[in-house]
Scaffold this motif. Sequence first.
Motif, PDB file in Angstrom:
ATOM      1  N   SER A 266      47.483  24.872  33.158  1.00  0.00           N
ATOM      2  CA  SER A 266      48.919  24.837  33.436  1.00  0.00           C
ATOM      3  C   SER A 266      49.235  25.839  34.547  1.00  0.00           C
ATOM      4  CB  SER A 266      49.690  25.217  32.177  1.00  0.00           C
ATOM      5  OG  SER A 266      49.458  26.583  31.888  1.00  0.00           O
TER       6      SER A 266
ATOM      7  N   LEU B  33      49.243  29.501  33.358  1.00  0.00           N
ATOM      8  CA  LEU B  33      47.909  30.075  33.221  1.00  0.00           C
ATOM      9  C   LEU B  33      47.316  30.359  34.594  1.00  0.00           C
ATOM     10  CD1 LEU B  33      46.014  28.235  30.345  1.00  0.00           C
ATOM     11  CD2 LEU B  33      46.679  30.622  30.505  1.00  0.00           C
ATOM     12  N   MET B  34      47.528  29.424  35.506  1.00  0.00           N
ATOM     13  CA  MET B  34      47.006  29.578  36.850  1.00  0.00           C
ATOM     14  C   MET B  34      47.567  30.842  37.477  1.00  0.00           C
ATOM     15  SD  MET B  34      44.810  27.658  38.218  1.00  0.00           S
ATOM     16  CE  MET B  34      44.025  29.130  38.828  1.00  0.00           C
TER      17      MET B  34
ATOM     18  N   ARG C 144      48.681  33.492  35.967  1.00  0.00           N
ATOM     19  CA  ARG C 144      48.122  34.689  35.334  1.00  0.00           C
ATOM     20  C   ARG C 144      46.760  35.024  35.927  1.00  0.00           C
ATOM     21  NH1 ARG C 144      49.423  34.718  28.935  1.00  0.00           N
ATOM     22  NH2 ARG C 144      48.208  36.623  29.060  1.00  0.00           N
ATOM     23  N   ILE C 145      45.974  33.996  36.208  1.00  0.00           N
ATOM     24  CA  ILE C 145      44.657  34.243  36.783  1.00  0.00           C
ATOM     25  C   ILE C 145      44.794  34.717  38.224  1.00  0.00           C
ATOM     26  CG2 ILE C 145      42.494  33.124  37.478  1.00  0.00           C
ATOM     27  CD1 ILE C 145      42.937  31.259  35.045  1.00  0.00           C
TER      28      ILE C 145
ATOM     29  N   LEU D   6      45.222  38.365  39.007  1.00  0.00           N
ATOM     30  CA  LEU D   6      44.090  39.269  38.858  1.00  0.00           C
ATOM     31  C   LEU D   6      43.258  39.381  40.133  1.00  0.00           C
ATOM     32  CD1 LEU D   6      42.912  37.972  35.369  1.00  0.00           C
ATOM     33  CD2 LEU D   6      44.216  40.039  35.823  1.00  0.00           C
ATOM     34  N   LEU D   7      43.567  38.559  41.120  1.00  0.00           N
ATOM     35  CA  LEU D   7      42.728  38.517  42.315  1.00  0.00           C
ATOM     36  C   LEU D   7      43.156  39.541  43.358  1.00  0.00           C
ATOM     37  CD1 LEU D   7      42.490  34.647  42.685  1.00  0.00           C
ATOM     38  CD2 LEU D   7      40.661  36.189  41.992  1.00  0.00           C
TER      39      LEU D   7
ATOM     40  N   ILE E 250      39.561  29.238  28.409  1.00  0.00           N
ATOM     41  CA  ILE E 250      40.893  29.748  28.712  1.00  0.00           C
ATOM     42  C   ILE E 250      41.959  28.850  28.090  1.00  0.00           C
ATOM     43  CG2 ILE E 250      42.558  30.078  30.582  1.00  0.00           C
ATOM     44  CD1 ILE E 250      40.195  31.090  32.267  1.00  0.00           C
TER      45      ILE E 250
ATOM     46  N   ASN F 274      44.435  30.066  25.126  1.00  0.00           N
ATOM     47  CA  ASN F 274      45.871  29.977  25.336  1.00  0.00           C
ATOM     48  C   ASN F 274      46.540  29.203  24.198  1.00  0.00           C
ATOM     49  OD1 ASN F 274      48.258  30.370  26.928  1.00  0.00           O
ATOM     50  ND2 ASN F 274      48.170  28.198  27.445  1.00  0.00           N
TER      51      ASN F 274
ATOM     52  N   ASN G 253      40.218  35.130  31.426  1.00  0.00           N
ATOM     53  CA  ASN G 253      40.971  35.061  32.688  1.00  0.00           C
ATOM     54  C   ASN G 253      40.318  35.955  33.733  1.00  0.00           C
ATOM     55  OD1 ASN G 253      42.925  33.227  31.990  1.00  0.00           O
ATOM     56  ND2 ASN G 253      44.532  34.726  31.613  1.00  0.00           N
ATOM     57  N   GLN G 254      39.990  37.184  33.310  1.00  0.00           N
ATOM     58  CA  GLN G 254      39.364  38.118  34.246  1.00  0.00           C
ATOM     59  C   GLN G 254      38.009  37.584  34.689  1.00  0.00           C
ATOM     60  OE1 GLN G 254      40.793  41.220  35.434  1.00  0.00           O
ATOM     61  NE2 GLN G 254      39.153  40.726  36.863  1.00  0.00           N
TER      62      GLN G 254
ATOM     63  N   ALA H 283      38.613  34.991  37.256  1.00  0.00           N
ATOM     64  CA  ALA H 283      39.053  35.611  38.507  1.00  0.00           C
ATOM     65  C   ALA H 283      37.855  36.226  39.233  1.00  0.00           C
ATOM     66  CB  ALA H 283      40.117  36.678  38.235  1.00  0.00           C
TER      67      ALA H 283
ATOM     68  N   GLN I  65      36.523  35.039  42.961  1.00  0.00           N
ATOM     69  CA  GLN I  65      37.033  36.027  43.918  1.00  0.00           C
ATOM     70  C   GLN I  65      36.512  35.819  45.332  1.00  0.00           C
ATOM     71  OE1 GLN I  65      37.149  40.147  42.700  1.00  0.00           O
ATOM     72  NE2 GLN I  65      36.501  40.830  44.721  1.00  0.00           N
TER      73      GLN I  65
ATOM     74  N   PHE J  81      38.995  23.510  40.277  1.00  0.00           N
ATOM     75  CA  PHE J  81      40.209  23.290  39.498  1.00  0.00           C
ATOM     76  C   PHE J  81      40.715  21.856  39.603  1.00  0.00           C
ATOM     77  CE2 PHE J  81      41.035  27.451  37.984  1.00  0.00           C
ATOM     78  CZ  PHE J  81      40.565  28.322  38.945  1.00  0.00           C
TER      79      PHE J  81
END
Lengths: 389, 184
Positions: free
Chosen positions: A8, A11-12, A14-15, A18-19, B121, B125, B137-138, B141, B145, B156
Amino acid sequence: MTEFKSLSVDLMERILCLLPIPTLIRASTVCKLWYSIISSSTFSSSSSSLHPWFFLYGLHNTSSKNNQSFAFDPISNLWFRLPSNTSFSNNNTTSAAGFLFTTAPTFSFSPVLSRHISTTSPLHYSRHNPLLGVFYSSHNHNHNHNRPSFIVVGGVRFIGNLVDIEDRLAVEMYNPDLDSWGICPPLPSDFPTGFSSSSLSSALFKGRFYVFGINSSFVSSFDLETHVWSNVQTLRPPGVSFSFLISCKDRLVLAGICNSQAGSSFNLWRIDEKTMEFSEFAIMPQDLLYSLFDSDEDDKFACLKCVGLGDLIYVFNEDYHKRYPACVCEITTATTAQQSGGGKCKWRRVPQLPSPVNKFHQVISFCSTVSLHSILRGRGGDAGAEAYV
Amino acid sequence: MSNTSENPKPSSSSAKMTLKTSDNELFEVEEAVAMKFCTVKQYFEDEKDSDVAARGSTTVIPLPNVHSAVLATLISYGKKLPQSNAVADNHEEEETKKKERKKYEQGLLKNLMPGELLDLISAANYLDFKEGLEFFNQALADHIQNKSVEYVRKFFGIKNDYEPHEEEKYREEYAWAFEGVDED
């Protein structure tokens, strides 16, 4: 096997938060939805303003095509080679608080890494190499985008090709709502006139603009509200040969070389802004300090420069031999100290600059927060005329 | 196995719950771990309110959106977390446990296919499993990265809706950020 084909948007997001910033810049080209998420002014990358980038601009006096500029992101721990069409020269480029400035012949500014340039109405006294501070006045509530105010201190004027060393130039303060500059009392005469940035360091902290002599250790501060300079004092812990004054997140920091019988070390002191009392809180590990040099000359430390912001302090060697090595100190505050089980600051080497690295006549260095929003939307302040490079 | 508990709770920590996945597998899970899935916790508390008799191990909680392999990993991760009702360890024990957890986490990520991260994930959720969601999530990421834009789109399942000349313009404008990206 999976019931979910894709994540969703929530969620996207939120990720994405972190970048690190360079990844986010690339990610904004994935699709238009990602662009609108990432470039939104409410998108908060966790690469916070407490981890500013370190910029190195190398200038060649005679051949400007040998100029290079580099940017270091402490979160991804990577150097980036910046495009060479960023036009700057050692005479008129300064940086403060997320912006690059040109102060002569006209005054213009642009957010770091953005191509958007804003020009203000001219200074009363245009000048080269002044000290510059950026602040956001609480009085300006007129617009959604809080426009920055500027303070310009010192600098030099040229008469023909010669530097005018007699002039003590007035301090000028910029009002973004009126797009005008106000004249204020100049820097106290204890400080020499001349090219400011090589002998003076400045820091904006809690409504005052501090000017500090790197070698003289003189300090005076300008109250941004009352427009008054404080008395000039000397701020020199015992043994200090030269030092820099830096405005960090919650404290004013003095950073510099300290000589004792045991040898030389690079120390950090916290300065109480009311009393100017200093208390040492960190020392660079000796092996890290010596890794920044490859000669054993007595005056090798003189090549060290130091800039900082937020929670980071960068120390680097502006001598070419080792390709401008640098290290960074992450200051632990009281809260983070509890988490990491101690009050120690973390020092580490910054990776080598990516090859090729030219030999420069002059190196301009500064520390700046990078605003993703400014880079992607190309916005800066909106004073006066605007242009894109 | 816990030390002497300072504040005895009505439900003992060895009570188990049964979770049923989308592929009809049953998982018996300690209550302390299952309660970390807030969706489960909510279901359990609703059940408790509505029917006093049906409680604990007789209740089977259906999770129609979670596959067994995914749930197994989430449960395994949940077990490794510090338990909320455990007695506070001293600093040394805490440090050792932290190191153990880091080692476990690294091992877990090494054995995961990147695609599984998406499932984990989504499931975390759905289950409202805060720590699991943060961790995965981390991990995702960290994984993307340094990847190329093409890789990310494929990963995705995102369609590129930029015109070629638009994309070209942005790549040129931010060329410096595109250096040093991993090869696909």
